[in-house]
Design a protein around this motif. Structure first.
Motif, short mmCIF file in Angstrom:
data_model
loop_
_atom_site.label_atom_id
_atom_site.label_comp_id
_atom_site.label_asym_id
_atom_site.label_seq_id
_atom_site.Cartn_x
_atom_site.Cartn_y
_atom_site.Cartn_z
N MET A 1 0.92 -1.38 -0.04
CA MET A 1 -0.05 0.02 0.14
C MET A 1 0.98 1.20 0.01
O MET A 1 1.93 1.18 0.76
CB MET A 1 -0.89 -0.07 1.27
CG MET A 1 -1.71 1.32 1.40
SD MET A 1 -3.02 0.92 2.65
CE MET A 1 -2.14 0.29 4.15
N ASN A 2 0.47 2.16 -0.97
CA ASN A 2 1.34 3.43 -0.90
C ASN A 2 0.68 4.22 0.21
O ASN A 2 -0.12 4.56 0.36
CB ASN A 2 1.10 4.11 -2.14
CG ASN A 2 1.57 3.36 -3.49
OD1 ASN A 2 2.47 2.56 -3.24
ND2 ASN A 2 0.67 3.69 -4.66
N THR A 3 1.61 5.05 0.99
CA THR A 3 1.36 6.02 1.93
C THR A 3 2.16 7.15 1.60
O THR A 3 3.32 7.15 1.31
CB THR A 3 1.74 5.57 3.44
OG1 THR A 3 2.96 4.93 3.51
CG2 THR A 3 0.87 4.28 3.78
N ASP B 1 -10.35 0.86 -4.11
CA ASP B 1 -10.68 0.02 -5.19
C ASP B 1 -11.92 -0.37 -5.73
O ASP B 1 -12.25 -1.29 -6.36
CB ASP B 1 -9.67 -1.21 -5.17
CG ASP B 1 -10.18 -2.35 -4.05
OD1 ASP B 1 -11.11 -1.82 -3.29
OD2 ASP B 1 -9.47 -3.23 -3.99
N LYS B 2 -13.06 0.26 -4.98
CA LYS B 2 -14.33 0.00 -5.25
C LYS B 2 -15.29 1.32 -4.97
O LYS B 2 -14.75 1.94 -4.15
CB LYS B 2 -14.71 -1.18 -4.34
CG LYS B 2 -16.23 -1.58 -4.34
CD LYS B 2 -16.32 -2.72 -3.21
CE LYS B 2 -17.61 -2.98 -2.84
NZ LYS B 2 -18.46 -2.17 -1.99
N ALA C 1 -11.69 8.22 -1.72
CA ALA C 1 -11.89 8.33 -3.35
C ALA C 1 -11.69 6.97 -4.15
O ALA C 1 -10.60 6.64 -4.29
CB ALA C 1 -10.88 9.40 -3.94
N PRO C 2 -12.64 6.61 -4.72
CA PRO C 2 -12.47 5.58 -5.74
C PRO C 2 -11.73 5.94 -6.99
O PRO C 2 -11.90 6.83 -7.54
CB PRO C 2 -14.04 5.28 -6.42
CG PRO C 2 -15.02 5.97 -5.04
CD PRO C 2 -14.21 7.17 -4.76
N THR C 3 -11.03 4.86 -7.03
CA THR C 3 -9.77 5.12 -8.45
C THR C 3 -10.98 4.99 -9.67
O THR C 3 -11.95 4.46 -9.62
CB THR C 3 -8.88 4.41 -8.33
OG1 THR C 3 -9.12 3.00 -8.77
CG2 THR C 3 -8.01 4.21 -7.17
N SER D 1 -10.13 -1.85 4.95
CA SER D 1 -11.17 -1.67 4.09
C SER D 1 -12.31 -1.01 4.63
O SER D 1 -12.62 -0.90 5.71
CB SER D 1 -11.69 -2.97 3.56
OG SER D 1 -12.46 -3.88 4.47
N ILE D 2 -12.98 -0.41 3.60
CA ILE D 2 -14.39 0.52 4.09
C ILE D 2 -15.34 -0.07 3.12
O ILE D 2 -15.27 -0.12 1.96
CB ILE D 2 -14.13 1.90 4.11
CG1 ILE D 2 -15.42 2.66 4.31
CG2 ILE D 2 -13.64 2.40 2.53
CD1 ILE D 2 -15.43 3.98 4.89
N ASP D 3 -16.30 -0.78 3.70
CA ASP D 3 -17.53 -1.34 3.31
C ASP D 3 -17.12 -2.00 1.95
O ASP D 3 -17.67 -2.13 0.95
CB ASP D 3 -18.42 -0.29 2.64
CG ASP D 3 -19.69 -0.70 2.34
OD1 ASP D 3 -20.34 -2.18 2.49
OD2 ASP D 3 -20.69 -0.22 1.87
N GLY D 4 -16.08 -2.93 2.26
CA GLY D 4 -15.63 -3.87 1.32
C GLY D 4 -14.64 -3.23 0.27
O GLY D 4 -14.03 -4.14 -0.59
N ALA D 5 -14.27 -1.82 0.30
CA ALA D 5 -13.34 -1.49 -0.75
C ALA D 5 -11.95 -1.24 -0.09
O ALA D 5 -11.81 -0.89 1.19
CB ALA D 5 -13.74 -0.04 -1.10
N MET D 6 -11.01 -1.88 -0.34
CA MET D 6 -9.53 -1.95 -0.02
C MET D 6 -9.02 -0.62 -0.23
O MET D 6 -9.12 0.07 -1.20
CB MET D 6 -9.00 -2.87 -0.70
CG MET D 6 -9.26 -4.51 -0.49
SD MET D 6 -9.44 -4.82 1.42
CE MET D 6 -7.61 -4.42 1.90
N VAL D 7 -8.45 -0.20 0.74
CA VAL D 7 -7.53 1.33 0.54
C VAL D 7 -6.11 0.87 -0.10
O VAL D 7 -5.65 0.00 0.35
CB VAL D 7 -7.46 1.85 1.99
CG1 VAL D 7 -6.40 3.01 2.13
CG2 VAL D 7 -8.59 2.28 2.75
N THR D 8 -6.16 1.51 -1.19
CA THR D 8 -4.91 1.19 -2.14
C THR D 8 -4.07 2.22 -2.03
O THR D 8 -2.85 1.98 -2.37
CB THR D 8 -5.32 0.61 -3.47
OG1 THR D 8 -6.20 1.98 -4.14
CG2 THR D 8 -6.27 -0.46 -3.58
#
Length: 147
Positions: free
Chosen positions: A1-3, A139-140, A49-51, A117-124
């Motif tokens: 994961m990029n930080t 990612d979602k 923010a979704p990509t 993850s938030i509501d199934g979306a992974m923090v990328t």
């Protein structure tokens, strides 16, 4: 994961997202929803923010439908489901069980193998700092259950 560094950036959330290059569709949706002034305002906000790739995963026609003027309220609700008040890093969020989003609905948070993850979306892409908040790329596209 990029930080990224957690020091506040000099650009606001919207300009920071635009400079990143991965959030073009998100920026377009914010403009269409009339939320630009909010995300350029004082904040602070935490934006999941979704990509662009996340928006590409939506069912065919869903994004075009959301961007129609007659669906502005649904778009605003969906985008507000990706915003939390305050400046929260991924390490802050990883301690939560849920995030109270600006649209009023809670989004479940999970921490597994040092990934959030938030509501199934992974923090990328985590902790992309701006002058009025922080962006976490996900990612979602999360869809609130109530509008």
């Amino acid at each position: 994961m990029n930080t990224q560094t957690n020091t506040p950036g000099t650009k606001n959330l919207l300009d920071t997202a635009a400079d990143n290059g991965s959030f073009k569709t998100f920026g377009k949706a914010i403009e269409q929803a009339g939320m630009s002034d909010t995300l350029r305002g004082t904040g602070p906000f935490t934006v999941f923010a979704p990509t662009d790739a996340a928006f590409d995963k939506l069912p065919a026609g869903k994004l075009d439908n959301l961007l129609k003027p007659e669906n502005k309220q649904e778009l605003v609700s969906l985008l507000n489901y990706h915003v939390v008040n305050g400046r929260k890093t991924v390490s802050d969020i990883g301690k939560w069980e849920a995030a109270r989003t600006v649209n009023g609905q809670s989004a479940p948070i999970k921490l597994a193998n040092d990934k959030v993850s938030i509501d199934g979306a992974m923090v990328t892409a985590a902790d992309i700092s701006s002058s009025n908040g922080v962006i976490h790329g996900i990612d979602k596209v999360n869809i609130p259950t109530k509008q």
